[in-house]
Structure formats: structure tokens, C-alpha cells
Write a protein that holds these residues in place. Structure first.
Motif, short mmCIF file in Angstrom:
data_model
loop_
_atom_site.label_atom_id
_atom_site.label_comp_id
_atom_site.label_asym_id
_atom_site.label_seq_id
_atom_site.Cartn_x
_atom_site.Cartn_y
_atom_site.Cartn_z
N LEU A 90 33.24 -9.93 -3.98
CA LEU A 90 31.88 -10.40 -3.71
C LEU A 90 31.14 -9.32 -2.95
O LEU A 90 31.54 -8.95 -1.84
CB LEU A 90 31.90 -11.69 -2.89
CG LEU A 90 32.63 -12.89 -3.50
CD1 LEU A 90 32.64 -14.05 -2.51
CD2 LEU A 90 31.99 -13.31 -4.80
N VAL A 91 30.10 -8.75 -3.55
CA VAL A 91 29.35 -7.68 -2.91
C VAL A 91 27.88 -8.07 -2.84
O VAL A 91 27.38 -8.85 -3.65
CB VAL A 91 29.50 -6.33 -3.63
CG1 VAL A 91 30.93 -5.83 -3.56
CG2 VAL A 91 29.05 -6.42 -5.08
N GLY A 92 27.19 -7.53 -1.87
CA GLY A 92 25.77 -7.79 -1.70
C GLY A 92 25.33 -7.31 -0.34
O GLY A 92 26.13 -6.79 0.44
N PHE A 93 24.04 -7.51 -0.05
CA PHE A 93 23.51 -7.10 1.24
C PHE A 93 24.08 -7.97 2.35
O PHE A 93 24.59 -9.07 2.10
CB PHE A 93 21.98 -7.21 1.23
CG PHE A 93 21.33 -6.19 0.36
CD1 PHE A 93 21.34 -4.84 0.70
CD2 PHE A 93 20.71 -6.57 -0.82
CE1 PHE A 93 20.74 -3.89 -0.11
CE2 PHE A 93 20.11 -5.62 -1.64
CZ PHE A 93 20.12 -4.28 -1.28
N PRO A 94 24.01 -7.49 3.60
CA PRO A 94 24.46 -8.33 4.72
C PRO A 94 23.71 -9.66 4.73
O PRO A 94 22.52 -9.72 4.40
CB PRO A 94 24.10 -7.49 5.96
CG PRO A 94 24.09 -6.08 5.45
CD PRO A 94 23.57 -6.16 4.04
N ASN A 95 24.39 -10.72 5.07
CA ASN A 95 23.84 -12.08 5.16
C ASN A 95 23.36 -12.65 3.84
O ASN A 95 22.49 -13.50 3.81
CB ASN A 95 22.69 -12.14 6.17
CG ASN A 95 23.19 -12.03 7.59
OD1 ASN A 95 24.17 -11.36 7.84
ND2 ASN A 95 22.52 -12.67 8.51
N ALA A 96 23.94 -12.20 2.73
CA ALA A 96 23.56 -12.74 1.43
C ALA A 96 24.30 -14.04 1.13
O ALA A 96 23.93 -14.76 0.21
CB ALA A 96 23.83 -11.71 0.33
N GLY A 97 25.37 -14.34 1.87
CA GLY A 97 26.12 -15.57 1.66
C GLY A 97 27.49 -15.38 1.06
O GLY A 97 28.12 -16.33 0.61
N LYS A 98 28.01 -14.15 1.09
CA LYS A 98 29.32 -13.86 0.51
C LYS A 98 30.43 -14.65 1.20
O LYS A 98 31.27 -15.26 0.54
CB LYS A 98 29.60 -12.35 0.57
CG LYS A 98 28.57 -11.52 -0.16
CD LYS A 98 28.83 -10.04 -0.01
CE LYS A 98 28.73 -9.54 1.40
NZ LYS A 98 27.39 -9.60 1.99
N SER A 99 30.43 -14.65 2.52
CA SER A 99 31.47 -15.38 3.27
C SER A 99 31.36 -16.88 3.04
O SER A 99 32.37 -17.58 2.94
CB SER A 99 31.36 -15.08 4.77
OG SER A 99 31.61 -13.72 5.02
N SER A 100 30.13 -17.38 2.95
CA SER A 100 29.94 -18.81 2.69
C SER A 100 30.49 -19.20 1.34
O SER A 100 31.16 -20.24 1.19
CB SER A 100 28.45 -19.17 2.77
OG SER A 100 27.96 -18.95 4.06
N ILE A 101 30.23 -18.39 0.33
CA ILE A 101 30.76 -18.67 -1.01
C ILE A 101 32.28 -18.67 -0.99
O ILE A 101 32.93 -19.57 -1.52
CB ILE A 101 30.21 -17.66 -2.04
CG1 ILE A 101 28.72 -17.90 -2.27
CG2 ILE A 101 30.99 -17.73 -3.35
CD1 ILE A 101 28.04 -16.85 -3.11
N LEU A 102 32.87 -17.65 -0.35
CA LEU A 102 34.33 -17.56 -0.28
C LEU A 102 34.93 -18.79 0.40
O LEU A 102 35.94 -19.34 -0.05
CB LEU A 102 34.76 -16.29 0.45
CG LEU A 102 36.27 -16.08 0.54
CD1 LEU A 102 36.87 -15.85 -0.85
CD2 LEU A 102 36.59 -14.92 1.46
#
Length: 152
Positions: A67-79
Motif C-alpha cells: 500500500l503506497v501513497g502520500f502521508p495520511n492517505a489512509g494506508k494504515s487504516s486500510i491495513l
């Protein structure tokens, strides 16, 4: 590699090995030195020391999906929603400093791994933000999933 460091090897497959230094030769102990006349456990011969060296080991995350993207894009939330991983989630940039891995149960016996990669910023290839650390992690994923924040 970083300045002044020498690349040695990359272990990619299960069972891959690399000998970095040779071990010493063990000494002989009680069982080897015991004879018919000497039965006591007081004898031993010293062994020889092995080689010594210092190495910097670098583990690159290996995951099926990154999961890649800008900081605070929601990657950790999705995981945290799709797996049982518990990454730190906060409202400030660069909460994730190291990749977090989660295992997703897709079908009855089908699973795949997902890595929450630290935030990507412009100039990562010039070592800005987490820079080269970020790039080292994404090169070991099979699929990249870009997470975009559409809120504004």
C-alpha cells in the motif's frame, strides 16, 4: 548501498545462504580425552577463535501487495480493516516509519500479505522524507496499490 558500504549478497529464496565469516575450530573435551587410565572430567583443550567482522544487515520487506501513497492517505487504516494488523494510526504525517505487514484471508484457505509502506513524498528518489528507505521496501512487493485521499 550507502556510502562506504559494500554490497555482499541478496537472499531471495528459501534456503539461500551466505557465509560472511568462518567459525573457529572447537577444542577437545572430556569425551575425546578420556582414556582407560584417566576417567575424570577435568581435562579440556582450548579451541581456536573464528574470524570476527561487523556487518550491517538490511531486511527489505517482502509482501504480495504494497500500500503506497502520500502521508495520511489512509494506508494504515486500510491495513487494519482488511487484516488483523494493528499499525499505529494518527492524524499527523509519517506515523508509519517502518512497514507493517498484515495477512489477509481471501478465501477459505487463500491468504496474501499486505504491507503498509511509509508515506511517499515528492523527491523520495533524492532521499527526501524516508527517501531510500521507502524505495527499498517497494521494490520487494509483487503488486503496488496506490491509496489516494479524495477528501480534499
Amino acid at each position: 548501498p550507502s556510502a562506504g558500504l559494500t554490497y555482499i549478497t541478496d537472499l531471495l529464496e528459501e534456503g539461500d545462504e551466505c557465509v560472511l565469516v568462518n567459525g573457529g575450530k572447537a577444542g577437545r573435551g572430556n569425551a575425546a580425552l578420556r582414556s582407560g587410565r584417566i576417567q575424570s572430567f577435568r581435562l579440556a583443550e582450548d579451541g581456536h577463535f573464528g574470524e570476527m567482522a561487523t556487518f550491517l544487515l538490511r531486511m527489505k520487506s517482502i509482501a504480495d501487495v504494497g500500500l503506497v501513497g502520500f502521508p495520511n492517505a489512509g494506508k494504515s487504516s486500510i491495513l487494519s480493516v482488511i487484516s488483523q494488523a494493528t499499525p499505529q494510526i494518527a492524524a499527523y504525517p509519517f506515523t508509519t516509519l517502518h512497514p507493517h505487514l498484515g495477512i489477509v484471508q481471501a478465501e477459505k484457505f487463500e491468504t496474501f500479505s499486505v504491507a503498509d509502506i511509509p508515506g511517499l513524498i515528492e523527491g523520495a528518489s533524492e532521499n527526501r522524507g524516508l527517501g531510500h528507505e521507502f524505495l527499498a521496501h517497494i521494490e520487494r512487493t509483487l503488486v503496488l496499490c496506490y491509496v489516494l485521499d479524495l477528501s480534499g
